[in-house]
Design a protein around this motif. Structure first.
Motif, PDB file in Angstrom:
ATOM      1  N   TYR A  68       0.897  -1.052  -0.021  1.00  0.00           N
ATOM      2  CA  TYR A  68      -0.047  -0.109   0.057  1.00  0.00           C
ATOM      3  C   TYR A  68       0.787   1.261  -0.023  1.00  0.00           C
ATOM      4  O   TYR A  68       1.312   1.689   1.174  1.00  0.00           O
ATOM      5  CB  TYR A  68      -0.799  -0.155   1.366  1.00  0.00           C
ATOM      6  N   PRO A  69       1.250   1.762  -1.189  1.00  0.00           N
ATOM      7  CA  PRO A  69       2.255   2.980  -1.130  1.00  0.00           C
ATOM      8  C   PRO A  69       1.631   4.232  -0.769  1.00  0.00           C
ATOM      9  O   PRO A  69       2.384   5.155  -0.595  1.00  0.00           O
ATOM     10  CB  PRO A  69       2.591   3.088  -2.744  1.00  0.00           C
ATOM     11  N   ASN A  74      -6.047   3.432  -0.480  1.00  0.00           N
ATOM     12  CA  ASN A  74      -5.467   2.137  -0.841  1.00  0.00           C
ATOM     13  C   ASN A  74      -5.375   2.350  -2.475  1.00  0.00           C
ATOM     14  O   ASN A  74      -5.054   1.218  -3.227  1.00  0.00           O
ATOM     15  CB  ASN A  74      -6.746   0.923  -0.893  1.00  0.00           C
ATOM     16  N   ASP A  75      -5.057   3.527  -3.128  1.00  0.00           N
ATOM     17  CA  ASP A  75      -4.711   3.538  -4.419  1.00  0.00           C
ATOM     18  C   ASP A  75      -3.413   2.993  -4.723  1.00  0.00           C
ATOM     19  O   ASP A  75      -2.687   3.122  -3.979  1.00  0.00           O
ATOM     20  CB  ASP A  75      -4.795   5.184  -4.846  1.00  0.00           C
ATOM     21  N   HIS A  76      -3.535   2.391  -6.040  1.00  0.00           N
ATOM     22  CA  HIS A  76      -2.109   1.727  -6.404  1.00  0.00           C
ATOM     23  C   HIS A  76      -1.459   0.713  -5.683  1.00  0.00           C
ATOM     24  O   HIS A  76      -0.508   0.244  -5.776  1.00  0.00           O
ATOM     25  CB  HIS A  76      -1.108   2.981  -6.523  1.00  0.00           C
ATOM     26  N   LEU A 178      11.085   1.430  -1.522  1.00  0.00           N
ATOM     27  CA  LEU A 178       9.719   1.799  -1.637  1.00  0.00           C
ATOM     28  C   LEU A 178       8.776   1.654  -0.363  1.00  0.00           C
ATOM     29  O   LEU A 178       8.884   0.898   0.330  1.00  0.00           O
ATOM     30  CB  LEU A 178       8.958   0.872  -2.630  1.00  0.00           C
ATOM     31  N   TRP A 179       8.472   3.026   0.127  1.00  0.00           N
ATOM     32  CA  TRP A 179       7.584   3.053   1.147  1.00  0.00           C
ATOM     33  C   TRP A 179       6.035   2.122   1.328  1.00  0.00           C
ATOM     34  O   TRP A 179       5.686   2.354   0.023  1.00  0.00           O
ATOM     35  CB  TRP A 179       7.334   4.393   1.560  1.00  0.00           C
ATOM     36  N   ASN A 180       5.794   1.328   1.978  1.00  0.00           N
ATOM     37  CA  ASN A 180       4.545   0.990   2.068  1.00  0.00           C
ATOM     38  C   ASN A 180       3.956   0.925   3.460  1.00  0.00           C
ATOM     39  O   ASN A 180       4.774   0.646   4.533  1.00  0.00           O
ATOM     40  CB  ASN A 180       4.305  -0.227   1.312  1.00  0.00           C
ATOM     41  N   ARG A 181       2.763   0.838   3.684  1.00  0.00           N
ATOM     42  CA  ARG A 181       2.165   1.054   4.711  1.00  0.00           C
ATOM     43  C   ARG A 181       2.472  -0.275   5.811  1.00  0.00           C
ATOM     44  O   ARG A 181       2.539   0.013   6.960  1.00  0.00           O
ATOM     45  CB  ARG A 181       0.628   0.998   4.724  1.00  0.00           C
TER      46      ARG A 181
END
Length: 198
Positions: A68-69, A74-76, A178-181
């Protein structure tokens, strides 16, 4: 899982290892083994496989194991699949105290695409990078490779050692991943801090 990956000759259903049935904690009676993907794809306790003509909408594939970037929406979002190129330093240990002299810097590297082609080390805050020697490159596409480099230290002080791996698909371990939740796939350049006493 896409049919192409499911039908790859190295994607297997395992029923034993070391000539013994797979123990329950490792997935008895059957376990799916999906090389080059993160371990959540290697499903344990497999009882059936169903082929469908659209993306599966189960919670593990569409909610849990997802990148989840975006922080707010929740886009992309996309599923967690192929391993990111990565390396870690195993020696010296973080916060280890050493004396001046020659010390080996050792570690491992891995990737989900192709093979590891290079591991670089920096000991001067990324002003320069030196190539480490990859020691077991002939083990194929799926295993970790070990690497090593001798480091000659002539002055005391505090140092940061960094490792950066590259693979045969041109992917390079990033300074900032890459940051993601949920933090999946973290693969930032590894670093350890050490101190030289004398």
């Amino acid at each position: 899982m896409p049919l192409k990956k499911a039908l790859h000759p190295d994607t297997i259903i395992a029923y034993e290892y070391n000539n013994q049935p797979i123990p329950f904690r490792h997935g008895f009676p059957l376990r799916l083994i999906v090389p080059q993907w993160y371990a959540m794809a290697s499903v344990k306790w497999l009882k059936q496989i169903t082929i469908i003509d659209q993306e599966f909408s189960g919670p593990f594939q569409t909610i849990d194991y997802m990148y989840y970037p975006n922080k707010e929406t929740n886009d992309h979002a996309q599923p967690v699949t192929t391993l990111n190129v990565n390396s870690i330093i195993q020696k010296p240990l973080h916060m280890e105290i050493l004396n001046t002299g020659i010390h080996p810097i050792k570690g491992i590297a891995w990737t989900g695409k192709g093979i590891i082609t290079k591991v670089e080390i920096s000991t001067d805050n990324v002003e320069t990078w030196s190539e480490a020697k990859i020691q077991n490159q002939t083990h194929g596409h799926y295993g970790w490779v070990t690497w090593e480099m001798d480091w000659k230290i002539t002055k005391k002080g505090e140092f940061t050692i960094l490792s950066r791996a590259s693979d045969s698909h041109g992917r390079v371990q990033p300074a900032t991943p890459l940051w993601n939740r949920k933090g999946y796939g973290y693969n930032a350049i590894d670093k350890v801090n050490i101190k030289l006493n004398k």
